[in-house]
Scaffold this motif. Structure first.
Motif, PDB file in Angstrom:
ATOM      1  N   THR A  70      -0.682   1.108   4.856  1.00 45.01           N
ATOM      2  CA  THR A  70      -1.711   0.978   5.861  1.00 45.01           C
ATOM      3  C   THR A  70      -2.781  -0.058   5.309  1.00 45.01           C
ATOM      4  OG1 THR A  70      -2.639   2.630   4.302  1.00 45.01           O
ATOM      5  CG2 THR A  70      -1.572   3.434   6.430  1.00 45.01           C
ATOM      6  N   ASN A  71      -2.562  -0.700   4.285  1.00 46.90           N
ATOM      7  CA  ASN A  71      -3.692  -1.649   3.549  1.00 46.90           C
ATOM      8  C   ASN A  71      -2.928  -2.227   2.481  1.00 46.90           C
ATOM      9  OD1 ASN A  71      -6.226  -3.066   3.699  1.00 46.90           O
ATOM     10  ND2 ASN A  71      -6.357  -2.077   1.699  1.00 46.90           N
ATOM     11  N   ASN A  72      -3.200  -3.706   2.360  1.00 45.23           N
ATOM     12  CA  ASN A  72      -2.239  -4.671   1.474  1.00 45.23           C
ATOM     13  C   ASN A  72      -3.538  -5.392   0.844  1.00 45.23           C
ATOM     14  OD1 ASN A  72      -1.102  -6.512  -0.089  1.00 45.23           O
ATOM     15  ND2 ASN A  72       0.773  -6.483   1.291  1.00 45.23           N
ATOM     16  N   SER A  73      -3.982  -5.552  -0.220  1.00 45.29           N
ATOM     17  CA  SER A  73      -4.853  -6.347  -0.669  1.00 45.29           C
ATOM     18  C   SER A  73      -4.210  -7.238  -1.842  1.00 45.29           C
ATOM     19  CB  SER A  73      -6.062  -5.817  -1.124  1.00 45.29           C
ATOM     20  OG  SER A  73      -7.019  -6.493  -1.778  1.00 45.29           O
ATOM     21  N   THR A  74      -4.164  -8.441  -1.605  1.00 49.28           N
ATOM     22  CA  THR A  74      -3.555  -9.338  -2.886  1.00 49.28           C
ATOM     23  C   THR A  74      -4.335 -10.498  -3.090  1.00 49.28           C
ATOM     24  OG1 THR A  74      -1.327  -8.696  -1.674  1.00 49.28           O
ATOM     25  CG2 THR A  74      -1.377 -10.702  -3.284  1.00 49.28           C
ATOM     26  N   ASP A  75      -4.549 -10.584  -4.374  1.00 50.44           N
ATOM     27  CA  ASP A  75      -5.278 -11.656  -5.132  1.00 50.44           C
ATOM     28  C   ASP A  75      -4.315 -12.624  -5.897  1.00 50.44           C
ATOM     29  OD1 ASP A  75      -7.931 -10.737  -4.583  1.00 50.44           O
ATOM     30  OD2 ASP A  75      -7.626  -9.220  -5.795  1.00 50.44           O
ATOM     31  N   PHE A  76      -4.598 -14.114  -5.245  1.00 47.28           N
ATOM     32  CA  PHE A  76      -3.601 -14.942  -6.010  1.00 47.28           C
ATOM     33  C   PHE A  76      -4.381 -15.792  -7.219  1.00 47.28           C
ATOM     34  CE2 PHE A  76      -3.383 -14.970  -1.173  1.00 47.28           C
ATOM     35  CZ  PHE A  76      -2.316 -14.323  -1.141  1.00 47.28           C
ATOM     36  N   LEU A  77      -3.849 -15.458  -8.070  1.00 45.48           N
ATOM     37  CA  LEU A  77      -4.644 -15.995  -9.513  1.00 45.48           C
ATOM     38  C   LEU A  77      -4.220 -17.290 -10.217  1.00 45.48           C
ATOM     39  CD1 LEU A  77      -4.580 -12.327 -11.016  1.00 45.48           C
ATOM     40  CD2 LEU A  77      -6.451 -13.155  -9.698  1.00 45.48           C
ATOM     41  N   ARG A  78      -3.029 -17.633  -9.851  1.00 48.06           N
ATOM     42  CA  ARG A  78      -2.370 -18.756 -10.557  1.00 48.06           C
ATOM     43  C   ARG A  78      -1.286 -19.073  -9.592  1.00 48.06           C
ATOM     44  NH1 ARG A  78      -2.235 -16.632 -15.157  1.00 48.06           N
ATOM     45  NH2 ARG A  78      -3.714 -18.006 -16.090  1.00 48.06           N
ATOM     46  N   GLN A  79      -1.131 -20.518  -9.619  1.00 49.34           N
ATOM     47  CA  GLN A  79       0.095 -20.821  -8.748  1.00 49.34           C
ATOM     48  C   GLN A  79       1.285 -21.083  -9.667  1.00 49.34           C
ATOM     49  OE1 GLN A  79      -0.909 -24.933  -6.905  1.00 49.34           O
ATOM     50  NE2 GLN A  79       1.278 -25.598  -7.357  1.00 49.34           N
ATOM     51  N   ALA A  80       2.251 -20.544  -9.018  1.00 45.14           N
ATOM     52  CA  ALA A  80       3.760 -20.751  -9.359  1.00 45.14           C
ATOM     53  C   ALA A  80       4.149 -21.983  -9.137  1.00 45.14           C
ATOM     54  CB  ALA A  80       4.479 -19.485  -8.722  1.00 45.14           C
ATOM     55  N   ARG A  81       5.339 -22.363  -9.580  1.00 44.89           N
ATOM     56  CA  ARG A  81       5.993 -23.607  -9.308  1.00 44.89           C
ATOM     57  C   ARG A  81       7.406 -23.445  -8.890  1.00 44.89           C
ATOM     58  NH1 ARG A  81       2.163 -26.389 -11.034  1.00 44.89           N
ATOM     59  NH2 ARG A  81       1.242 -26.760 -13.030  1.00 44.89           N
ATOM     60  N   ASN A  82       8.029 -24.311  -8.092  1.00 45.90           N
ATOM     61  CA  ASN A  82       9.268 -24.189  -7.529  1.00 45.90           C
ATOM     62  C   ASN A  82      10.369 -23.940  -8.759  1.00 45.90           C
ATOM     63  OD1 ASN A  82      11.482 -24.185  -5.992  1.00 45.90           O
ATOM     64  ND2 ASN A  82      10.727 -26.313  -5.066  1.00 45.90           N
ATOM     65  N   GLY A  83      10.984 -22.956  -8.899  1.00 45.95           N
ATOM     66  CA  GLY A  83      11.871 -22.605 -10.053  1.00 45.95           C
ATOM     67  C   GLY A  83      11.472 -21.580 -10.824  1.00 45.95           C
ATOM     68  N   ASP A  84      10.296 -21.188 -10.774  1.00 47.23           N
ATOM     69  CA  ASP A  84       9.562 -20.082 -11.470  1.00 47.23           C
ATOM     70  C   ASP A  84      10.467 -18.772 -11.077  1.00 47.23           C
ATOM     71  OD1 ASP A  84       7.952 -21.872 -12.892  1.00 47.23           O
ATOM     72  OD2 ASP A  84       6.134 -21.001 -11.974  1.00 47.23           O
ATOM     73  N   ASN A 108       4.969 -14.744 -13.937  1.00 46.95           N
ATOM     74  CA  ASN A 108       6.086 -15.456 -13.840  1.00 46.95           C
ATOM     75  C   ASN A 108       6.843 -15.160 -15.351  1.00 46.95           C
ATOM     76  OD1 ASN A 108       4.702 -16.737 -16.267  1.00 46.95           O
ATOM     77  ND2 ASN A 108       4.157 -18.532 -15.370  1.00 46.95           N
ATOM     78  N   GLN A 109       7.907 -16.274 -15.438  1.00 51.26           N
ATOM     79  CA  GLN A 109       8.763 -15.755 -16.583  1.00 51.26           C
ATOM     80  C   GLN A 109       8.226 -15.923 -17.762  1.00 51.26           C
ATOM     81  OE1 GLN A 109       9.014 -18.500 -14.280  1.00 51.26           O
ATOM     82  NE2 GLN A 109       8.619 -20.382 -15.480  1.00 51.26           N
ATOM     83  N   ASP A 110       6.883 -16.430 -17.979  1.00 49.96           N
ATOM     84  CA  ASP A 110       6.125 -16.502 -19.273  1.00 49.96           C
ATOM     85  C   ASP A 110       5.336 -15.338 -19.495  1.00 49.96           C
ATOM     86  OD1 ASP A 110       7.439 -19.146 -20.041  1.00 49.96           O
ATOM     87  OD2 ASP A 110       6.019 -19.911 -18.782  1.00 49.96           O
ATOM     88  N   GLY A 111       5.352 -14.483 -18.253  1.00 52.51           N
ATOM     89  CA  GLY A 111       4.449 -13.434 -18.520  1.00 52.51           C
ATOM     90  C   GLY A 111       3.023 -13.592 -17.925  1.00 52.51           C
ATOM     91  N   ARG A 112       2.921 -14.846 -17.321  1.00 50.87           N
ATOM     92  CA  ARG A 112       1.268 -15.178 -16.747  1.00 50.87           C
ATOM     93  C   ARG A 112       1.162 -14.592 -15.514  1.00 50.87           C
ATOM     94  NH1 ARG A 112      -0.483 -21.104 -17.654  1.00 50.87           N
ATOM     95  NH2 ARG A 112      -2.709 -19.874 -17.572  1.00 50.87           N
ATOM     96  N   LEU A 113       0.051 -13.911 -15.434  1.00 51.49           N
ATOM     97  CA  LEU A 113      -0.005 -13.308 -14.100  1.00 51.49           C
ATOM     98  C   LEU A 113      -0.374 -14.254 -12.916  1.00 51.49           C
ATOM     99  CD1 LEU A 113      -0.741 -10.338 -12.942  1.00 51.49           C
ATOM    100  CD2 LEU A 113      -3.046 -10.564 -13.503  1.00 51.49           C
ATOM    101  N   ILE A 114       0.387 -14.119 -11.805  1.00 52.56           N
ATOM    102  CA  ILE A 114       0.261 -14.981 -10.654  1.00 52.56           C
ATOM    103  C   ILE A 114      -0.500 -14.356  -9.570  1.00 52.56           C
ATOM    104  CG2 ILE A 114       1.672 -16.194  -9.227  1.00 52.56           C
ATOM    105  CD1 ILE A 114       1.978 -17.225 -11.905  1.00 52.56           C
ATOM    106  N   ALA A 115      -0.065 -13.115  -9.393  1.00 47.71           N
ATOM    107  CA  ALA A 115      -0.974 -12.430  -8.325  1.00 47.71           C
ATOM    108  C   ALA A 115      -0.929 -10.964  -8.839  1.00 47.71           C
ATOM    109  CB  ALA A 115      -0.119 -12.636  -6.867  1.00 47.71           C
ATOM    110  N   GLN A 116      -2.114 -10.231  -7.904  1.00 49.92           N
ATOM    111  CA  GLN A 116      -2.276  -8.831  -8.496  1.00 49.92           C
ATOM    112  C   GLN A 116      -2.708  -8.271  -7.158  1.00 49.92           C
ATOM    113  OE1 GLN A 116      -5.526  -7.664 -11.096  1.00 49.92           O
ATOM    114  NE2 GLN A 116      -3.739  -7.154 -12.390  1.00 49.92           N
ATOM    115  N   GLY A 117      -2.393  -6.864  -7.032  1.00 46.48           N
ATOM    116  CA  GLY A 117      -2.756  -6.266  -5.621  1.00 46.48           C
ATOM    117  C   GLY A 117      -2.610  -4.783  -5.732  1.00 46.48           C
ATOM    118  N   GLN A 118      -3.261  -4.438  -4.555  1.00 46.14           N
ATOM    119  CA  GLN A 118      -3.055  -2.917  -4.461  1.00 46.14           C
ATOM    120  C   GLN A 118      -2.578  -2.712  -2.806  1.00 46.14           C
ATOM    121  OE1 GLN A 118      -6.598  -0.806  -6.867  1.00 46.14           O
ATOM    122  NE2 GLN A 118      -6.732  -0.708  -4.562  1.00 46.14           N
TER     123      GLN A 118
END
Length: 142
Positions: A70-84, A108-118
């Motif tokens: 019923t709702n999707n809120s996603t924040d984009f925090l860091r850019q991932a790269r092709n191959g991640d 990502n594979q390094d544990g860095r937060l890329i996106a977060q949401g509810q």
């Protein structure tokens, strides 16, 4: 494409862990995930967040009803790269009689937060189609 049906399969999502308390999926960014400017499209994270939360919510609810977003809120925090390789984890914030709220982290594979949401889900009082129960069982890892 993966063996997983639907949009998750198109996006190459692999189900890693599916329990009533946590669902973990993973996928690798490829050319098919990029927007016209060559960076990953934010809609990937929205779609994966919603399907991951829905899977988690349905596993928790079982055959007592059907969950729908019923709702999707996603924040984009860091850019991932092709191959991640992106790992998305859904954990419950609230699970009640008529609705659920799930928190999602995509790292990502390094544990860095890329996106977060509810993602908020409604628990509908209707029978789960038998083919959906079978498909859900077929997608459980192991």
């Amino acid at each position: 494409m993966s063996e997983v049906p639907g949009l998750d399969g198109v996006l190459g999502v692999e189900h890693v862990e599916l329990t009533p308390e946590k669902v973990v999926v993973r996928f690798t960014i490829t050319d098919r995930h990029l927007q016209p400017f060559g960076i990953p499209h934010g809609g990937i994270y929205c779609a994966v967040h919603e399907s991951t939360a829905s899977m988690a919510g349905q596993i928790w609810l079982g055959t007592k009803g059907v969950v729908v977003g019923t709702n999707n809120s996603t924040d984009f925090l860091r850019q991932a790269r092709n191959g991640d390789t992106i790992t998305t984890t859904a954990t419950p914030i609230h699970r009640g009689r008529t609705q659920q709220l799930w928190h999602l982290d995509s790292v990502n594979q390094d544990g860095r937060l890329i996106a977060q949401g509810q993602v908020r889900l409604a628990n509908l009082d209707q029978e789960v189609p038998p083919e959906a129960v079978e498909a859900m069982k077929g997608n459980l890892p192991g």
